[in-house]
Design an enzyme around this catalytic site. Structure first.
Site, PDB file in Angstrom:
ATOM      1  N   GLY C 206       0.801  -1.224   0.000  1.00 33.82           N
ATOM      2  CA  GLY C 206       0.000   0.000   0.000  1.00 33.82           C
ATOM      3  C   GLY C 206       0.827   1.262   0.000  1.00 33.82           C
ATOM      4  N   LEU C 232      -4.228  -5.929  -4.704  1.00 28.47           N
ATOM      5  CA  LEU C 232      -3.201  -4.894  -4.598  1.00 28.47           C
ATOM      6  C   LEU C 232      -1.888  -5.435  -4.014  1.00 28.47           C
ATOM      7  CD1 LEU C 232      -2.480  -1.893  -4.871  1.00 28.47           C
ATOM      8  CD2 LEU C 232      -3.289  -1.592  -2.523  1.00 28.47           C
ATOM      9  N   ASP C 233      -0.798  -5.234  -4.741  1.00 26.96           N
ATOM     10  CA  ASP C 233       0.548  -5.592  -4.272  1.00 26.96           C
ATOM     11  C   ASP C 233       0.670  -7.068  -3.905  1.00 26.96           C
ATOM     12  OD1 ASP C 233       1.348  -2.981  -4.665  1.00 26.96           O
ATOM     13  OD2 ASP C 233       0.936  -2.384  -2.612  1.00 26.96           O
ATOM     14  N   ALA C 234      -0.181  -7.897  -4.478  1.00 26.98           N
ATOM     15  CA  ALA C 234      -0.159  -9.322  -4.133  1.00 26.98           C
ATOM     16  C   ALA C 234       0.121 -10.225  -5.337  1.00 26.98           C
ATOM     17  CB  ALA C 234      -1.480  -9.710  -3.480  1.00 26.98           C
TER      18      ALA C 234
END
Lengths: 289, 289, 289, 289
Positions: C206, C232-234
């Site tokens: 994040g 997100l960001d995964a």
């Protein structure tokens, strides 16, 4: 501590930042015929906190060793609202190691102690499992077994605390001790319990970090040594390092590669701790060089 | 230098180690109402040399800025036989870049200057080849071409020196400049010419280090930034770093991986230099934190 | 793709592991007079999945280039239930870059493209802010501005998708693009959008990871490049690296040190991607050597 | 070797590169009902040499274990002019350690053997000094002392060779053995003697590398494990790694930091060696993944 007549003294200081601190401290030492051999200061400019580590030779120092603290507090510490600690490098700290089943960190620390790399007295190993008793015996270190379960935890920790007191232990190293210490236990050794966690925190706190790292497909794994606080794996970080991994590494490979990191990262933390290089403020460490 | 009224001052000091240096310097600043914001000292205990970097705010400082050097020398420097340099962070140094044919370091430095990461004035690029003229023009930086061969070297270097003087250049960066500067040239910029060498010195000095590294079968390649002295690739090292390579890497792969190192290692060296964090003694650098 | 007559072919394969896969694939190539120049296989022994990257010269290959896929599927792929992709290294992929305000990754990628290090066609830069238009213009790359807010996001993304189609873009690089792509957008470019996140994921996902890293007092900061997925960001991690920091580093220092990591980690990811070295399975990447 | 009935086989191969090698080898295994579990190949495109490591399960393999070598040579090896070696992972190699006075590498290897991380039989420690006899005894490993001087060197080495033969030693680890082996001795164990040198070779070969590194003012120190050849510190490099140092580090600090590197770099080399991952060609190592 095992003390002999000290040749030098170390002061670790922090206080609200304001003018004249360095000049006052150095003047205090110089005017009393101390020879400053090391000085590093640092200001956290956001929080306006002043940090300092100073070391000086006591050869001709005019204040008797056992009075230095009192004089410093009266003449300097009070004026600047300092939090400070005074150490004498000749004092050899007494260390206890807590282990469970994994031998690699324990073995590594003992080897460093035996080689004189880590200058501590190591009178005591505590474990919640019997597995490593043979190692302790091989090196003639007292080994005490405290199996822990939910119902006996409080009692066992009280026993451990008594034992630590009896052995005059100054600080504790958790060498892959797979058991959470209670908040109450921790209060007895504030910033005096060093843990090694097998991930680069804050990634993968808690149990089985190598499995989680494998699942997430990371390209580096890490290890983190930190002081233990009441919050699990959230205490002030002392040292971290990482090693590259790839898709060819299984979980077992991560564990194997991680072991080397754990040993080195934990040893560096112990080194900084006994060199009196670490100051903790606001859950962060200042590690002087 | 492009100077404005400074708010703070930096002193870099070295001298034979003896008692009272820290106390005297800090007292000099404190008594004259300077506020010390940074102090780091280091003693080379083998050679008995004292090193110090100290920074203080000039807001209420009682000695006029243009007199600080004189006063310091008279009252402190002379007494302790100090070598010292006084800097004002508001002075923006003027940097020239020397290049040959490879663009990566040049591009990287310009990008950092444009983004304000490296705070310098960059008025001049000098090259022995025309290849990178277009880059200079794209960024509207003066570009001067000095082809060098054995017979014209002395003459060309004299022209370069005139130009550097004319542009009031404070320090020079050799951004993969593939031409050896003469010893005479170097004397004009002592510890003011930063080179990037594409190996971890002292391994693989001289030409074609990546080819040599490949031949030797090393498992890491490195890059080294250092101040240029009369001895080729033997000046004081400022920064080094390495990257892992394997048998699957061809010479071209080493060159490609090395480029990233070169850029980063050179940029860090420039950063330390303009932050006035570097002190040179006995062909070694002290890099204050 | 910008294609020319290819001299070699690359197959990326994965399928349930069973006997005879390697032998069948190599026989298919060999019997048809292809010369294998690269073969790496990997078995995920837990999930029983077989992965392979094979490259061969087409000089005397008996199957016409445009029929290789069909023949391979009929004769081999179907039998082993393979997921496979066929590439020709001579095809130069077309890349779009998404940016916001920070120039360092954009600058770095453009420099690598210009130097021929990254072999792509770069026809298009898309941004949600006008700040970097001048950079695009300096290098004569089309720049399209799509300011995004909650109400116009869907519409703007549709415009972007049209534009990407029009420019025949093969894959997208988010070079510090500070805007979350919708899940719907992402489905158009599965494993074809490369992001750089400024932390060692899964730590600090994040916003504002450097601020969080500072607060937590970590001793290393990292950067992670990954394929973008709906989470997100995964997404699957392609590359990670770290750099040491200390208590002397402010948040601004972390940001400065992190920039160098971001550039290098993103460039390595782009490199692996266009070399066709990456295979994604189960949210993890296999990166062939 | 301590052998049991093997479940799988490993072939390490190199030969002049030409068409059909991979297909022929994989067909040989597949047609005889072997299941390939690992295959990695590599071509040195400059020298036109082909390298391969292949591993397969023997469960239903039609060629008897003790005939595999003969069949392979007859049917494949001869045709392609291969140099090859056949290993069975179930064979546990027998390792001797040579030491002098420093305990850290010895301790570390023994700990790894005891923990089962390094799967070898360790029947013998040889030393030119008596210092570490106690360590050997603590772990019940035979210790033989061979003090070496100029006049007795040949004789002592002959004794050592007899002993190694008697103990059926497969390979030797020099764990900071501070004595140069004669060229003649080395010929008995080609690519079977692993040394750890305390610098990143080729920098600082020979004696006292940490002192030299300190004098040169390097910013990283390293360690190198390599196979021993007749040329001092010039054999094929297996593994290298480095650690950052600074001006605050004394020679003693370099030695301390270097010790951790030495242990890890040596352990990784032993690991690769016993996993049969290393192929030596032209004084360089191919380390399969």
């Amino acid at each position: 501590m095992n003390a002999t007549q000290p040749h030098s003294a170390i002061l670790l200081i922090h206080c609200p930042d304001r003018q004249g601190i360095v000049a006052s401290v150095t003047e205090f030492i110089y005017k009393n015929k101390g020879n400053i051999t090391y000085l590093e200061q640092h200001v956290d400019s956001q929080k306006r906190i002043f940090f300092m580590r100073i070391e000086w030779e006591l050869g001709e120092f005019m204040i008797p060793t056992d009075k230095i603290g009192e004089y410093f507090q009266t003449l300097i510490g009070k004026r600047f609202e300092m939090q400070w600690k005074l150490y004498f490098p000749e004092d050899i700290p007494r260390m206890a190691i807590f282990v469970s089943k994994l031998p690699h960190c324990l073995f590594d620390i003992i080897a460093r102690c035996q080689a004189g790399e880590i200058k501590v007295v190591l009178p005591l190993i505590i474990s919640n499992h019997p597995d490593l008793q043979a190692v302790a015996e091989k090196f003639k270190i007292d080994f005490h077994l405290f199996p822990i379960n939910k119902s006996n935890k409080h009692h066992q920790e009280q026993q451990e605390l008594s034992l630590l007191k009896e052995y005059q232990v100054d600080f504790i190293v958790l060498a892959r001790y797979m058991q959470i210490l209670s908040a109450e236990f921790v209060t007895h050794y504030p910033n005096k319990i060093i843990n090694i966690h097998h991930s680069f925190l804050p990634a993968f706190p808690g149990a089985r970090p190598y499995h989680s790292a494998y699942e997430r497909g990371v390209k580096v794994v890490g290890a983190t040594s930190h002081y233990v606080t009441a919050d699990l794996d959230a205490g002030p970080i002392i040292e971290q390092d990482v090693v590259r991994v790839s898709h060819t590494d299984s979980v077992q490979d991560l564990i194997r590669k991680g072991r080397d990191l754990e040993k080195v990262v934990l040893a560096r933390a112990i080194w900084h701790h006994i060199q009196r290089k670490i100051l903790v403020f606001d859950n962060r460490t200042i590690i002087f060089s």
